[in-house]
Design a protein around this motif. Sequence first.
Motif, PDB file in Angstrom:
ATOM      1  N   LYS A  65      -6.327   0.639   9.413  1.00 42.75           N
ATOM      2  CA  LYS A  65      -4.933   1.069   9.303  1.00 42.75           C
ATOM      3  C   LYS A  65      -4.693   1.834   8.003  1.00 42.75           C
ATOM      4  CE  LYS A  65      -0.205  -0.703   9.118  1.00 42.75           C
ATOM      5  NZ  LYS A  65       0.656  -1.912   9.116  1.00 42.75           N
ATOM      6  N   LEU A  66      -5.241   1.324   6.887  1.00 47.84           N
ATOM      7  CA  LEU A  66      -5.072   2.003   5.607  1.00 47.84           C
ATOM      8  C   LEU A  66      -5.700   3.390   5.629  1.00 47.84           C
ATOM      9  CD1 LEU A  66      -5.781  -0.809   2.967  1.00 47.84           C
ATOM     10  CD2 LEU A  66      -3.572   0.166   3.614  1.00 47.84           C
ATOM     11  N   HIS A  67      -6.875   3.488   6.233  1.00 49.69           N
ATOM     12  CA  HIS A  67      -7.547   4.783   6.332  1.00 49.69           C
ATOM     13  C   HIS A  67      -6.708   5.759   7.156  1.00 49.69           C
ATOM     14  CE1 HIS A  67     -10.800   7.692   6.548  1.00 49.69           C
ATOM     15  NE2 HIS A  67     -10.667   7.727   7.856  1.00 49.69           N
ATOM     16  N   HIS A  68      -6.138   5.274   8.235  1.00 52.73           N
ATOM     17  CA  HIS A  68      -5.318   6.131   9.095  1.00 52.73           C
ATOM     18  C   HIS A  68      -4.085   6.629   8.341  1.00 52.73           C
ATOM     19  CE1 HIS A  68      -3.439   7.686  12.742  1.00 52.73           C
ATOM     20  NE2 HIS A  68      -2.335   7.004  12.439  1.00 52.73           N
ATOM     21  N   VAL A  69      -3.445   5.721   7.595  1.00 52.53           N
ATOM     22  CA  VAL A  69      -2.250   6.101   6.818  1.00 52.53           C
ATOM     23  C   VAL A  69      -2.603   7.149   5.772  1.00 52.53           C
ATOM     24  CG1 VAL A  69      -0.542   5.267   5.158  1.00 52.53           C
ATOM     25  CG2 VAL A  69      -1.045   3.923   7.209  1.00 52.53           C
ATOM     26  N   GLU A  70      -3.736   6.970   5.102  1.00 56.69           N
ATOM     27  CA  GLU A  70      -4.139   7.920   4.072  1.00 56.69           C
ATOM     28  C   GLU A  70      -4.432   9.288   4.673  1.00 56.69           C
ATOM     29  OE1 GLU A  70      -7.805   8.426   0.936  1.00 56.69           O
ATOM     30  OE2 GLU A  70      -6.686   6.534   0.916  1.00 56.69           O
ATOM     31  N   MET A  71      -5.071   9.313   5.823  1.00 58.06           N
ATOM     32  CA  MET A  71      -5.361  10.592   6.476  1.00 58.06           C
ATOM     33  C   MET A  71      -4.073  11.312   6.851  1.00 58.06           C
ATOM     34  SD  MET A  71      -8.584  10.918   6.323  1.00 58.06           S
ATOM     35  CE  MET A  71      -8.788  12.347   7.391  1.00 58.06           C
ATOM     36  N   GLU A  72      -3.054  10.552   7.259  1.00 56.21           N
ATOM     37  CA  GLU A  72      -1.770  11.152   7.596  1.00 56.21           C
ATOM     38  C   GLU A  72      -1.095  11.767   6.376  1.00 56.21           C
ATOM     39  OE1 GLU A  72      -0.041  11.455  10.563  1.00 56.21           O
ATOM     40  OE2 GLU A  72      -1.957  10.920  11.493  1.00 56.21           O
ATOM     41  N   ARG A  73      -1.367  11.226   5.209  1.00 64.11           N
ATOM     42  CA  ARG A  73      -0.723  11.706   3.986  1.00 64.11           C
ATOM     43  C   ARG A  73      -1.420  12.918   3.386  1.00 64.11           C
ATOM     44  NH1 ARG A  73      -0.069   5.761   1.136  1.00 64.11           N
ATOM     45  NH2 ARG A  73       1.713   5.018   2.368  1.00 64.11           N
ATOM     46  N   PHE A 334      -3.793 -10.854  -2.940  1.00 61.19           N
ATOM     47  CA  PHE A 334      -2.704 -10.051  -2.383  1.00 61.19           C
ATOM     48  C   PHE A 334      -3.198  -8.625  -2.171  1.00 61.19           C
ATOM     49  CE2 PHE A 334      -0.825 -13.394  -4.953  1.00 61.19           C
ATOM     50  CZ  PHE A 334       0.172 -13.913  -4.126  1.00 61.19           C
ATOM     51  N   ASP A 335      -2.736  -7.977  -1.097  1.00 61.16           N
ATOM     52  CA  ASP A 335      -3.141  -6.593  -0.870  1.00 61.16           C
ATOM     53  C   ASP A 335      -2.415  -5.667  -1.847  1.00 61.16           C
ATOM     54  OD1 ASP A 335      -0.730  -5.170   0.588  1.00 61.16           O
ATOM     55  OD2 ASP A 335      -0.924  -7.141   1.532  1.00 61.16           O
ATOM     56  N   ASP A 336      -2.928  -4.465  -2.012  1.00 68.88           N
ATOM     57  CA  ASP A 336      -2.418  -3.542  -3.019  1.00 68.88           C
ATOM     58  C   ASP A 336      -0.952  -3.189  -2.802  1.00 68.88           C
ATOM     59  OD1 ASP A 336      -5.005  -3.650  -3.889  1.00 68.88           O
ATOM     60  OD2 ASP A 336      -5.551  -1.624  -3.240  1.00 68.88           O
ATOM     61  N   ASP A 337      -0.566  -2.954  -1.571  1.00 69.22           N
ATOM     62  CA  ASP A 337       0.828  -2.580  -1.280  1.00 69.22           C
ATOM     63  C   ASP A 337       1.785  -3.701  -1.692  1.00 69.22           C
ATOM     64  OD1 ASP A 337       0.234  -0.060  -0.298  1.00 69.22           O
ATOM     65  OD2 ASP A 337      -0.020  -0.774   1.757  1.00 69.22           O
ATOM     66  N   THR A 338       1.398  -4.943  -1.434  1.00 70.68           N
ATOM     67  CA  THR A 338       2.238  -6.082  -1.819  1.00 70.68           C
ATOM     68  C   THR A 338       2.402  -6.149  -3.331  1.00 70.68           C
ATOM     69  OG1 THR A 338       1.567  -7.354   0.131  1.00 70.68           O
ATOM     70  CG2 THR A 338       2.459  -8.595  -1.733  1.00 70.68           C
ATOM     71  N   VAL A 339       1.308  -5.909  -4.055  1.00 73.12           N
ATOM     72  CA  VAL A 339       1.356  -5.959  -5.515  1.00 73.12           C
ATOM     73  C   VAL A 339       2.279  -4.871  -6.063  1.00 73.12           C
ATOM     74  CG1 VAL A 339       0.014  -5.774  -7.638  1.00 73.12           C
ATOM     75  CG2 VAL A 339      -0.956  -6.951  -5.663  1.00 73.12           C
ATOM     76  N   ILE A 340       2.143  -3.668  -5.542  1.00 72.68           N
ATOM     77  CA  ILE A 340       2.951  -2.547  -6.056  1.00 72.68           C
ATOM     78  C   ILE A 340       4.428  -2.737  -5.722  1.00 72.68           C
ATOM     79  CG2 ILE A 340       3.329  -0.066  -5.968  1.00 72.68           C
ATOM     80  CD1 ILE A 340       0.747  -0.985  -7.420  1.00 72.68           C
ATOM     81  N   SER A 341       4.728  -3.188  -4.532  1.00 75.38           N
ATOM     82  CA  SER A 341       6.136  -3.421  -4.182  1.00 75.38           C
ATOM     83  C   SER A 341       6.725  -4.552  -5.030  1.00 75.38           C
ATOM     84  CB  SER A 341       6.275  -3.738  -2.695  1.00 75.38           C
ATOM     85  OG  SER A 341       5.552  -4.912  -2.350  1.00 75.38           O
ATOM     86  N   THR A 342       5.927  -5.567  -5.308  1.00 75.06           N
ATOM     87  CA  THR A 342       6.386  -6.655  -6.183  1.00 75.06           C
ATOM     88  C   THR A 342       6.608  -6.137  -7.596  1.00 75.06           C
ATOM     89  OG1 THR A 342       5.108  -8.252  -4.873  1.00 75.06           O
ATOM     90  CG2 THR A 342       5.859  -8.966  -7.046  1.00 75.06           C
ATOM     91  N   MET A 343       5.751  -5.225  -8.052  1.00 73.03           N
ATOM     92  CA  MET A 343       5.916  -4.651  -9.374  1.00 73.03           C
ATOM     93  C   MET A 343       7.225  -3.870  -9.473  1.00 73.03           C
ATOM     94  SD  MET A 343       3.477  -2.013 -11.510  1.00 73.03           S
ATOM     95  CE  MET A 343       4.141  -0.568 -10.698  1.00 73.03           C
ATOM     96  N   GLU A 344       7.598  -3.156  -8.422  1.00 73.27           N
ATOM     97  CA  GLU A 344       8.864  -2.420  -8.428  1.00 73.27           C
ATOM     98  C   GLU A 344      10.050  -3.373  -8.532  1.00 73.27           C
ATOM     99  OE1 GLU A 344       8.966   1.436  -5.989  1.00 73.27           O
ATOM    100  OE2 GLU A 344       7.556   0.200  -4.845  1.00 73.27           O
ATOM    101  N   ARG A 345       9.992  -4.485  -7.832  1.00 71.18           N
ATOM    102  CA  ARG A 345      11.076  -5.477  -7.936  1.00 71.18           C
ATOM    103  C   ARG A 345      11.084  -6.122  -9.322  1.00 71.18           C
ATOM    104  NH1 ARG A 345       9.152  -6.621  -2.677  1.00 71.18           N
ATOM    105  NH2 ARG A 345       8.018  -8.460  -3.434  1.00 71.18           N
ATOM    106  N   SER A 346       9.896  -6.346  -9.854  1.00 73.39           N
ATOM    107  CA  SER A 346       9.809  -6.928 -11.192  1.00 73.39           C
ATOM    108  C   SER A 346      10.442  -6.005 -12.233  1.00 73.39           C
ATOM    109  CB  SER A 346       8.345  -7.183 -11.570  1.00 73.39           C
ATOM    110  OG  SER A 346       7.745  -8.130 -10.713  1.00 73.39           O
ATOM    111  N   MET A 347      10.249  -4.716 -12.056  1.00 74.15           N
ATOM    112  CA  MET A 347      10.844  -3.756 -12.981  1.00 74.15           C
ATOM    113  C   MET A 347      12.360  -3.874 -12.987  1.00 74.15           C
ATOM    114  SD  MET A 347      10.408  -1.304 -15.204  1.00 74.15           S
ATOM    115  CE  MET A 347       8.809  -0.516 -14.994  1.00 74.15           C
ATOM    116  N   GLU A 348      12.949  -4.058 -11.820  1.00 74.97           N
ATOM    117  CA  GLU A 348      14.408  -4.209 -11.738  1.00 74.97           C
ATOM    118  C   GLU A 348      14.854  -5.500 -12.421  1.00 74.97           C
ATOM    119  OE1 GLU A 348      16.430  -1.840 -10.670  1.00 74.97           O
ATOM    120  OE2 GLU A 348      14.605  -0.646 -10.391  1.00 74.97           O
ATOM    121  N   ASP A 349      14.093  -6.571 -12.222  1.00 74.00           N
ATOM    122  CA  ASP A 349      14.437  -7.845 -12.877  1.00 74.00           C
ATOM    123  C   ASP A 349      14.389  -7.702 -14.396  1.00 74.00           C
ATOM    124  OD1 ASP A 349      14.660  -8.982 -10.391  1.00 74.00           O
ATOM    125  OD2 ASP A 349      12.646  -9.863 -10.403  1.00 74.00           O
TER     126      ASP A 349
END
Length: 574
Positions: A65-73, A334-349
């Motif tokens: 799935k990750l490979h497919h998403v990257e190819m689309e981008r 944790f997968d990379d997407d989860t970590v990055i999305s958590t980091m964005e929320r952490s920035m707001e906190d």
Amino acid sequence: MNEEELLKRSAAERDRIFSCYDRGREGAEIDPWEDPGYEVYHATDRYGFIHDKRLPQKRDAFEVKLHHVEMERLKKWEKMTKQWDSASTKEKLRRRIYKGIPNRFRGQVWALLLGIKNLKKEQAGKYEEMLQLARQWSTEIRQIDADVARQYRDHINYRERYSIKQKSMFYVLAAYSMYNMEVGYCQGMSVLAGLLLLYMDEEDAFWGLSVLLADQKYSMHGFYVDGFPKLNRFIEHHDKIMNKFLPKLKRKMDKCGCDSILYALKWFFVVFQERTPVSLGLRIWDIFLLDGDRILPTMAYTIMKLHKRYLIPMESLDEFCNYLQIKLEKDFCFDDDTVISTMERSMEDLKRAKLDYPGAPLPHELPRYPFGTFQEPTFTSKVGRRSEEFSEAQHVMRESVAQRRDMTLIDDGRESTTPVEPTSGLGGSKFSFDPSLDEGASPNGSRRSLAETSVTSTADLSVFSSATRSQVLDNSLDTQSNISNASSGSGGLPTPRATPHQPSPDVVRIYVPYTSPTYTSSTVASYKDDLPRTLPRSLDTNKIRIRIDPDQTPIVENLKPFTLESPEVELDLK
């Protein structure tokens, strides 16, 4: 040996090391550990890193799935790179970088974010000029050579000694040691140069490294300059965040003696390129190049928040160190997407608490002299000598570490405790911040190499030890004379040491950093309890000397509290 002979010897060693890289692999004398055999098929991941175990022959559903998403981008990123300055690109850039730059576009996008193209035009010919100066004057060559030999050892491009990428890393770091003579070279810079070289050519990587240290958006000069002032400031800011948002975990770690510097130093020094999985490290690096150093404290807090439930039950320093220094790199949970999305929320906190950024760089964290201006090194620098006393900046850093430790003891309600030093002995270096890894003795240290300390670097990690500078030199076990021969395969005579020292292979010196109290029968009976101890300014009066048979492994059992009746005690271990 007079001064003229010392200078000749130092120059000869520098010329010899350069010649090894100029010749490359042809005719080079390479130690077995420097050029280990390896399998490529089913052993190398998509980023070029080699794994001990064979990779699965088929990707799992998530990877597909990750490979497919990257190819689309890819098409979107191709369009963005061609229209980099357009309003449309500027509008979408942040969102798409946080989703991840496709690997094949990383080098191109990194160069655009760093403004390398314009810098190369403005400084045409400067890289070659600095490299030529390095051949004649650089005092950092021995340490650079040693670090190049062990940096990224688990990557296919750096696996072979004197490979094309190893040569490029050496040249980039040697040239930069002359371009920014205030820093020269500090371990950690090899990680940045090596990473850039995975996606760029040699000169682009040099200018990328220059931007990272000079531009106030990143201001990494303050991490590597004498005394590490920016590191100290970011560590203190991290402690504030921990006390505010994760107080229970912070108290638990303090109780176990796990100072933040034990795990956060490498995070900040190399922007999470060590002690995290490769894919996550690249995602963090993408965002770092976009948003700058403000993401460092946020990412550190995010890691601690995500792993809080695993860390809270731990009861010892060893457990914390093993988890944060070793386990996370192998399995982040944790997968990379989860970590990055958590980091964005952490920035707001953190923004709501006004703790999102430690602030702009302070004056002493910024470069004081113009880059690319040559100043002849001093005699002591040329011959590899180092002052036996810490500089004022290094004293400030040491006092800060000690003050944090003392405040922890006060907050914990104890008079004092055994100080936990963020250091441990390390072959081929002075100190390691990783008590679970002897990386100096393990040439296959892969991505982990920052723990080793430069003998000749301006920025010296020994400032974190409680020992005096003279004790540090005494315990270095002749790394000045051994490091080139032992780690680089460059051959030839070593540069002489600053102080005479003839280490004995069967003597271990243990510095006991406390003053023991007077014991009664009751205190001896409960020796496992915490003992009141105080850290002396000098450790010279608390030495134990143990003679060990080199053919036997000493075993110590039933150790009980004791007082030192004489400054030096010799114990025969049988």
